[in-house]
Design a protein around this motif. Structure first.
Motif, PDB file in Angstrom:
ATOM      1  N   VAL A  35       0.837  -1.209   0.000  1.00 20.30           N
ATOM      2  CA  VAL A  35       0.000   0.000   0.000  1.00 20.30           C
ATOM      3  C   VAL A  35       0.865   1.249   0.000  1.00 20.30           C
ATOM      4  O   VAL A  35       0.622   2.204  -0.757  1.00 20.30           O
ATOM      5  CB  VAL A  35      -0.954  -0.008   1.213  1.00 20.30           C
ATOM      6  CG1 VAL A  35      -1.608   1.359   1.388  1.00 20.30           C
ATOM      7  CG2 VAL A  35      -2.030  -1.068   1.031  1.00 20.30           C
ATOM      8  N   LEU A  36       1.892   1.263   0.836  1.00 23.60           N
ATOM      9  CA  LEU A  36       2.765   2.439   0.928  1.00 23.60           C
ATOM     10  C   LEU A  36       3.542   2.658  -0.366  1.00 23.60           C
ATOM     11  O   LEU A  36       3.663   3.787  -0.851  1.00 23.60           O
ATOM     12  CB  LEU A  36       3.728   2.280   2.104  1.00 23.60           C
ATOM     13  CG  LEU A  36       3.080   2.246   3.493  1.00 23.60           C
ATOM     14  CD1 LEU A  36       4.132   2.002   4.560  1.00 23.60           C
ATOM     15  CD2 LEU A  36       2.320   3.538   3.764  1.00 23.60           C
ATOM     16  N   VAL A  37       4.061   1.570  -0.935  1.00 26.78           N
ATOM     17  CA  VAL A  37       4.819   1.684  -2.185  1.00 26.78           C
ATOM     18  C   VAL A  37       3.907   2.134  -3.318  1.00 26.78           C
ATOM     19  O   VAL A  37       4.254   3.022  -4.107  1.00 26.78           O
ATOM     20  CB  VAL A  37       5.483   0.336  -2.532  1.00 26.78           C
ATOM     21  CG1 VAL A  37       6.068   0.364  -3.948  1.00 26.78           C
ATOM     22  CG2 VAL A  37       6.586   0.015  -1.536  1.00 26.78           C
ATOM     23  N   ASP A  38       2.716   1.551  -3.386  1.00 30.74           N
ATOM     24  CA  ASP A  38       1.798   1.872  -4.477  1.00 30.74           C
ATOM     25  C   ASP A  38       1.233   3.278  -4.339  1.00 30.74           C
ATOM     26  O   ASP A  38       0.956   3.939  -5.345  1.00 30.74           O
ATOM     27  CB  ASP A  38       0.660   0.841  -4.498  1.00 30.74           C
ATOM     28  CG  ASP A  38      -0.027   0.778  -5.850  1.00 30.74           C
ATOM     29  OD1 ASP A  38       0.636   0.418  -6.835  1.00 30.74           O
ATOM     30  OD2 ASP A  38      -1.230   1.106  -5.922  1.00 30.74           O
ATOM     31  N   MET A  39       1.062   3.750  -3.125  1.00 31.96           N
ATOM     32  CA  MET A  39       0.561   5.101  -2.900  1.00 31.96           C
ATOM     33  C   MET A  39       1.531   6.142  -3.455  1.00 31.96           C
ATOM     34  O   MET A  39       1.126   7.129  -4.079  1.00 31.96           O
ATOM     35  CB  MET A  39       0.351   5.332  -1.408  1.00 31.96           C
ATOM     36  CG  MET A  39      -0.034   6.759  -1.046  1.00 31.96           C
ATOM     37  SD  MET A  39       0.271   7.154   0.685  1.00 31.96           S
ATOM     38  CE  MET A  39       2.065   7.188   0.712  1.00 31.96           C
ATOM     39  N   ALA A  40       2.816   5.931  -3.208  1.00 33.54           N
ATOM     40  CA  ALA A  40       3.811   6.922  -3.614  1.00 33.54           C
ATOM     41  C   ALA A  40       4.098   6.910  -5.108  1.00 33.54           C
ATOM     42  O   ALA A  40       4.597   7.902  -5.649  1.00 33.54           O
ATOM     43  CB  ALA A  40       5.110   6.687  -2.842  1.00 33.54           C
ATOM     44  N   LYS A  41       3.780   5.821  -5.785  1.00 32.91           N
ATOM     45  CA  LYS A  41       4.134   5.675  -7.200  1.00 32.91           C
ATOM     46  C   LYS A  41       3.563   6.783  -8.085  1.00 32.91           C
ATOM     47  O   LYS A  41       4.310   7.440  -8.815  1.00 32.91           O
ATOM     48  CB  LYS A  41       3.694   4.294  -7.685  1.00 32.91           C
ATOM     49  CG  LYS A  41       4.048   3.991  -9.127  1.00 32.91           C
ATOM     50  CD  LYS A  41       3.588   2.591  -9.512  1.00 32.91           C
ATOM     51  CE  LYS A  41       3.830   2.319 -10.984  1.00 32.91           C
ATOM     52  NZ  LYS A  41       3.361   0.952 -11.356  1.00 32.91           N
ATOM     53  N   PRO A  42       2.255   7.054  -8.075  1.00 34.20           N
ATOM     54  CA  PRO A  42       1.724   8.127  -8.942  1.00 34.20           C
ATOM     55  C   PRO A  42       2.139   9.517  -8.491  1.00 34.20           C
ATOM     56  O   PRO A  42       2.277  10.421  -9.322  1.00 34.20           O
ATOM     57  CB  PRO A  42       0.203   7.939  -8.858  1.00 34.20           C
ATOM     58  CG  PRO A  42      -0.019   7.287  -7.546  1.00 34.20           C
ATOM     59  CD  PRO A  42       1.165   6.386  -7.335  1.00 34.20           C
ATOM     60  N   LEU A  43       2.320   9.700  -7.178  1.00 31.78           N
ATOM     61  CA  LEU A  43       2.746  11.012  -6.686  1.00 31.78           C
ATOM     62  C   LEU A  43       4.155  11.329  -7.167  1.00 31.78           C
ATOM     63  O   LEU A  43       4.447  12.467  -7.577  1.00 31.78           O
ATOM     64  CB  LEU A  43       2.698  11.041  -5.157  1.00 31.78           C
ATOM     65  CG  LEU A  43       1.327  10.775  -4.519  1.00 31.78           C
ATOM     66  CD1 LEU A  43       1.452  10.774  -3.004  1.00 31.78           C
ATOM     67  CD2 LEU A  43       0.306  11.806  -4.983  1.00 31.78           C
ATOM     68  N   LEU A  44       5.011  10.334  -7.137  1.00 31.85           N
ATOM     69  CA  LEU A  44       6.377  10.517  -7.627  1.00 31.85           C
ATOM     70  C   LEU A  44       6.378  10.796  -9.127  1.00 31.85           C
ATOM     71  O   LEU A  44       7.160  11.616  -9.623  1.00 31.85           O
ATOM     72  CB  LEU A  44       7.209   9.273  -7.319  1.00 31.85           C
ATOM     73  CG  LEU A  44       8.706   9.345  -7.625  1.00 31.85           C
ATOM     74  CD1 LEU A  44       9.358  10.448  -6.791  1.00 31.85           C
ATOM     75  CD2 LEU A  44       9.372   8.008  -7.356  1.00 31.85           C
ATOM     76  N   ALA A  45       5.467  10.133  -9.852  1.00 34.42           N
ATOM     77  CA  ALA A  45       5.372  10.354 -11.294  1.00 34.42           C
ATOM     78  C   ALA A  45       4.937  11.782 -11.604  1.00 34.42           C
ATOM     79  O   ALA A  45       5.482  12.435 -12.499  1.00 34.42           O
ATOM     80  CB  ALA A  45       4.406   9.353 -11.913  1.00 34.42           C
TER      81      ALA A  45
END
Length: 323
Positions: A35-45
């Motif tokens: 959940v934590l890894v997937d949450m940050a993925k679009p924000l980082l993009a």
């Protein structure tokens, strides 16, 4: 020695991890980490691509090639660390790899469309839109894996569908009091459409991937390498179609170079996406494709909230309510 004999005689770190993750407490930890890894993925993009002009956007064919090469290399190294050179037999392409090409073509197309969508909409909006995948994954799991769902589960899926449609309509409607917000309408519609297409392809690939990974008895890292190898034909086809696709595939690599748009921010994003790819595949193998989508629902809510705080999306009341 065969690979099976070597595994029995020399249990290594990766085998220990695989057995450890089978426990319920470790599955909870895996779910939280995902959940934590997937949450940050679009924000980082969004952070990485929002300042890149359209003419200089990274080419999706190059991005696909770099991701596949990096992920495959990590997988090969992990197999060698776990089983030595004998373990490389598990990563050699064979007929099963060819059978996975259609599935991994859908997966690679999904990643490409996701990147194109993130060029046009913020990460929070994209993550909410990807919840269409919860519905498509449930339907495909019912058809492909013969899973049964209760009436309450079916009703919940219908409510999610209505909420997602409402969110998409509000996100594309704009704000009549803000002309600059209105200028985003066409871009938002295009980004949401690309996001929906991306998640539909991803759902199909995840369900088929789950069915294959459960039946296949090779180590997880070897399976991951096989999946990446099965993606290569799509990447080669993309390079062949670049003259036809033109600017729709990203910046002109003939004019600006192969790594057009590859800023330090974008490189960080790609490295993070490679890590996310490993966690996503591991969740599908150890839990299921549908559980992965359910976890992404939590990640989507968190990503949308953080998008508001980071200023990536304007918090209109109806938009927040539908999200």
């Amino acid at each position: 020695q065969t690979c099976d004999e070597l595994r029995e005689e020399r249990p290594r770190v990766l085998e220990w991890l695989t057995e450890t993750w089978a426990g319920s407490s470790m599955q909870v930890l895996l779910a939280v980490a995902f959940v934590l890894v997937d949450m940050a993925k679009p924000l980082l993009a969004t952070w990485a691509v929002r300042s890149i002009e359209k003419e200089y956007r990274p080419n999706i064919a190059v991005v696909s090639l770099v991701k596949q090469s990096a992920t495959s290399s990590v997988g090969v190294v992990a197999v060698m660390v776990a089983y030595g050179s004998v373990g490389l037999r598990d990563v050699v392409p064979h007929m099963q790899t060819l059978r996975m090409v259609p599935m991994m073509t859908c997966h690679s197309m999904s990643n490409g469309l996701a990147l194109l969508a993130l060029f046009q909409i913020d990460g929070g909006t994209f993550r909410v839109v990807t919840q269409f995948g919860l519905i498509s994954t449930a339907v495909l799991s019912r058809i492909w894996l013969k899973r049964l769902y209760s009436l309450q589960e079916a009703q919940a899926l219908c409510m999610i569908l209505m909420a997602l449609v409402s969110f998409s309509l509000v996100r594309c409607s704009g704000d009549a009091d803000d002309a600059s917000w209105l200028s985003m309408d066409a871009s938002s519609l295009s980004g949401i459409t690309l996001g929906v297409c991306s998640v539909l392809l991803s759902s199909f690939a995840s369900v088929v991937k789950e069915a294959w990974m459960v039946k296949d008895d090779r180590p997880f890292c070897a399976q991951k390498v096989q999946l990446e190898m099965a993606s290569m034909p799509y990447t080669l086809l993309m390079f062949c179609l670049l003259p036809v696709l033109g600017g729709r595939a990203g910046g002109d690599i003939g004019k600006y170079g192969v790594f057009v748009g590859w800023s330090p921010k974008f490189i960080c994003m790609i490295a993070y996406w490679c890590v996310s790819s490993w966690t996503s595949t591991f969740v599908v193998k150890r839990l299921s494709a549908l559980v992965k989508r359910l976890l992404q629902t939590v990640a989507s809510l968190l990503a949308f909230v953080f998008s508001i705080f980071l200023g990536f999306v304007r918090p209109a009341p109806l938009l927040v309510l539908s999200a």
